[in-house]
Write a protein that holds these residues in place. Structure first.
Motif, PDB file in Angstrom:
ATOM      1  N   PHE A  41      26.662 -11.536   4.303  1.00 35.85           N
ATOM      2  CA  PHE A  41      26.233 -10.188   4.675  1.00 35.85           C
ATOM      3  C   PHE A  41      25.125  -9.684   3.753  1.00 35.85           C
ATOM      4  O   PHE A  41      24.157  -9.075   4.200  1.00 35.85           O
ATOM      5  N   ILE A  42      25.259  -9.955   2.469  1.00 40.68           N
ATOM      6  CA  ILE A  42      24.228  -9.537   1.515  1.00 40.68           C
ATOM      7  C   ILE A  42      22.923 -10.274   1.792  1.00 40.68           C
ATOM      8  O   ILE A  42      21.834  -9.673   1.760  1.00 40.68           O
ATOM      9  N   LEU A  43      23.005 -11.561   2.090  1.00 40.73           N
ATOM     10  CA  LEU A  43      21.795 -12.336   2.355  1.00 40.73           C
ATOM     11  C   LEU A  43      21.125 -11.927   3.667  1.00 40.73           C
ATOM     12  O   LEU A  43      19.899 -11.919   3.759  1.00 40.73           O
ATOM     13  N   ILE A  44      21.902 -11.581   4.671  1.00 43.76           N
ATOM     14  CA  ILE A  44      21.314 -11.119   5.932  1.00 43.76           C
ATOM     15  C   ILE A  44      20.585  -9.794   5.708  1.00 43.76           C
ATOM     16  O   ILE A  44      19.470  -9.604   6.213  1.00 43.76           O
ATOM     17  N   PHE A  45      21.180  -8.895   4.937  1.00 42.84           N
ATOM     18  CA  PHE A  45      20.516  -7.633   4.629  1.00 42.84           C
ATOM     19  C   PHE A  45      19.232  -7.877   3.828  1.00 42.84           C
ATOM     20  O   PHE A  45      18.187  -7.281   4.101  1.00 42.84           O
ATOM     21  N   THR A  46      19.294  -8.759   2.835  1.00 36.08           N
ATOM     22  CA  THR A  46      18.127  -9.071   2.013  1.00 36.08           C
ATOM     23  C   THR A  46      17.027  -9.718   2.838  1.00 36.08           C
ATOM     24  O   THR A  46      15.844  -9.385   2.683  1.00 36.08           O
ATOM     25  N   LEU A  47      17.397 -10.621   3.723  1.00 35.53           N
ATOM     26  CA  LEU A  47      16.416 -11.262   4.595  1.00 35.53           C
ATOM     27  C   LEU A  47      15.751 -10.234   5.498  1.00 35.53           C
ATOM     28  O   LEU A  47      14.521 -10.260   5.682  1.00 35.53           O
ATOM     29  N   SER A  48      16.513  -9.313   6.023  1.00 38.90           N
ATOM     30  CA  SER A  48      15.939  -8.272   6.878  1.00 38.90           C
ATOM     31  C   SER A  48      14.966  -7.386   6.110  1.00 38.90           C
ATOM     32  O   SER A  48      13.901  -7.036   6.625  1.00 38.90           O
ATOM     33  N   PHE A  50      13.250  -8.138   3.256  1.00 34.87           N
ATOM     34  CA  PHE A  50      12.039  -8.868   2.879  1.00 34.87           C
ATOM     35  C   PHE A  50      11.169  -9.209   4.076  1.00 34.87           C
ATOM     36  O   PHE A  50       9.949  -9.210   3.972  1.00 34.87           O
ATOM     37  N   TYR A  51      11.776  -9.516   5.200  1.00 35.70           N
ATOM     38  CA  TYR A  51      11.002  -9.950   6.360  1.00 35.70           C
ATOM     39  C   TYR A  51      10.394  -8.773   7.120  1.00 35.70           C
ATOM     40  O   TYR A  51       9.214  -8.788   7.455  1.00 35.70           O
ATOM     41  N   PHE A  52      11.190  -7.761   7.401  1.00 42.02           N
ATOM     42  CA  PHE A  52      10.695  -6.679   8.241  1.00 42.02           C
ATOM     43  C   PHE A  52      10.045  -5.553   7.456  1.00 42.02           C
ATOM     44  O   PHE A  52       9.049  -4.998   7.892  1.00 42.02           O
ATOM     45  N   TYR A  53      10.586  -5.188   6.302  1.00 42.30           N
ATOM     46  CA  TYR A  53      10.056  -4.041   5.581  1.00 42.30           C
ATOM     47  C   TYR A  53       8.886  -4.429   4.669  1.00 42.30           C
ATOM     48  O   TYR A  53       7.803  -3.874   4.752  1.00 42.30           O
ATOM     49  N   PHE A  54       9.125  -5.407   3.788  1.00 44.89           N
ATOM     50  CA  PHE A  54       8.076  -5.810   2.861  1.00 44.89           C
ATOM     51  C   PHE A  54       7.094  -6.815   3.468  1.00 44.89           C
ATOM     52  O   PHE A  54       6.001  -6.979   2.965  1.00 44.89           O
ATOM     53  N   GLN A  55       7.503  -7.511   4.476  1.00 41.83           N
ATOM     54  CA  GLN A  55       6.742  -8.570   5.142  1.00 41.83           C
ATOM     55  C   GLN A  55       6.261  -9.630   4.144  1.00 41.83           C
ATOM     56  O   GLN A  55       5.130 -10.082   4.179  1.00 41.83           O
ATOM     57  N   ASP A  56       7.153  -9.989   3.260  1.00 44.26           N
ATOM     58  CA  ASP A  56       6.903 -11.037   2.282  1.00 44.26           C
ATOM     59  C   ASP A  56       7.551 -12.316   2.805  1.00 44.26           C
ATOM     60  O   ASP A  56       8.768 -12.491   2.724  1.00 44.26           O
ATOM     61  N   TYR A  57       6.728 -13.192   3.327  1.00 47.73           N
ATOM     62  CA  TYR A  57       7.252 -14.386   3.984  1.00 47.73           C
ATOM     63  C   TYR A  57       7.750 -15.428   2.986  1.00 47.73           C
ATOM     64  O   TYR A  57       8.643 -16.211   3.309  1.00 47.73           O
ATOM     65  N   ASN A  58       7.193 -15.448   1.793  1.00 43.42           N
ATOM     66  CA  ASN A  58       7.652 -16.420   0.797  1.00 43.42           C
ATOM     67  C   ASN A  58       9.092 -16.129   0.359  1.00 43.42           C
ATOM     68  O   ASN A  58       9.935 -17.031   0.354  1.00 43.42           O
ATOM     69  N   VAL A  62      12.745 -18.170   1.187  1.00 44.28           N
ATOM     70  CA  VAL A  62      13.711 -18.603   0.174  1.00 44.28           C
ATOM     71  C   VAL A  62      15.090 -18.039   0.487  1.00 44.28           C
ATOM     72  O   VAL A  62      16.100 -18.755   0.424  1.00 44.28           O
ATOM     73  N   VAL A  63      15.150 -16.760   0.860  1.00 40.87           N
ATOM     74  CA  VAL A  63      16.429 -16.133   1.200  1.00 40.87           C
ATOM     75  C   VAL A  63      17.021 -16.781   2.445  1.00 40.87           C
ATOM     76  O   VAL A  63      18.235 -16.994   2.527  1.00 40.87           O
ATOM     77  N   SER A  64      16.174 -17.138   3.416  1.00 41.05           N
ATOM     78  CA  SER A  64      16.699 -17.775   4.631  1.00 41.05           C
ATOM     79  C   SER A  64      17.252 -19.166   4.333  1.00 41.05           C
ATOM     80  O   SER A  64      18.239 -19.580   4.939  1.00 41.05           O
ATOM     81  N   LEU A  65      16.625 -19.889   3.412  1.00 42.10           N
ATOM     82  CA  LEU A  65      17.175 -21.193   3.026  1.00 42.10           C
ATOM     83  C   LEU A  65      18.523 -21.037   2.317  1.00 42.10           C
ATOM     84  O   LEU A  65      19.452 -21.820   2.562  1.00 42.10           O
ATOM     85  N   TYR A  98      17.228 -21.458  13.025  1.00 38.30           N
ATOM     86  CA  TYR A  98      16.035 -21.147  13.805  1.00 38.30           C
ATOM     87  C   TYR A  98      15.186 -20.087  13.114  1.00 38.30           C
ATOM     88  O   TYR A  98      13.951 -20.189  13.073  1.00 38.30           O
ATOM     89  N   VAL A  99      15.807 -19.084  12.539  1.00 39.85           N
ATOM     90  CA  VAL A  99      15.077 -18.024  11.833  1.00 39.85           C
ATOM     91  C   VAL A  99      14.338 -18.598  10.632  1.00 39.85           C
ATOM     92  O   VAL A  99      13.173 -18.263  10.384  1.00 39.85           O
ATOM     93  N   SER A 100      14.972 -19.481   9.880  1.00 40.87           N
ATOM     94  CA  SER A 100      14.303 -20.076   8.719  1.00 40.87           C
ATOM     95  C   SER A 100      13.143 -20.968   9.147  1.00 40.87           C
ATOM     96  O   SER A 100      12.107 -20.990   8.478  1.00 40.87           O
ATOM     97  N   ILE A 101      13.288 -21.677  10.247  1.00 40.48           N
ATOM     98  CA  ILE A 101      12.172 -22.496  10.756  1.00 40.48           C
ATOM     99  C   ILE A 101      11.035 -21.600  11.227  1.00 40.48           C
ATOM    100  O   ILE A 101       9.854 -21.886  10.993  1.00 40.48           O
TER     101      ILE A 101
END
Length: 108
Positions: A41-48, A50-58, A62-65, A98-101
């Protein structure tokens, strides 16, 4: 996110949470399973974030892996308890793979 990926997300989460509800009812809930769920749950929130708000793909890659690794360990824990849960959690695992790919393709 397309409509199809959103539909797959809803279906995979619902199957996963139905499996967890049946686990709670049978009182087969271990501390390892609880740990992997909370970290997930923490990683899903963190991924969301970084991906949607900060748009930091790097960082989101890493979080998705790490999330995929956590899902592998969660899958192993659920299969250790009952082999039936492999088919229920598999869409959840495949969705975040799929999301990480997808994030990896945006890095290239």
């Amino acid at each position: 996110m397309s409509i199809i990926s959103l539909l797959i997300l809803i279906i995979s989460f619902s199957l996963f949470y139905l499996a967890l509800i049946s686990k709670i009812n049978k009182e087969n809930f271990t501390n390892d399973l609880l740990f992997f769920l909370l970290i997930g749950f923490i990683l899903i929130f963190t991924l969301s974030v970084f991906y949607f708000y900060f748009q930091d793909y790097n960082l989101s890659f890493v979080v998705s892996l790490i999330l995929v690794l956590n899902n592998i360990l969660l899958l192993k824990e659920l299969v250790f308890i009952n082999k039936y849960y492999l088919f229920i959690i598999l869409p959840y695992f495949l969705y975040f793979t799929y999301v990480s790919i997808k994030i990896f393709t945006k890095l290239i």
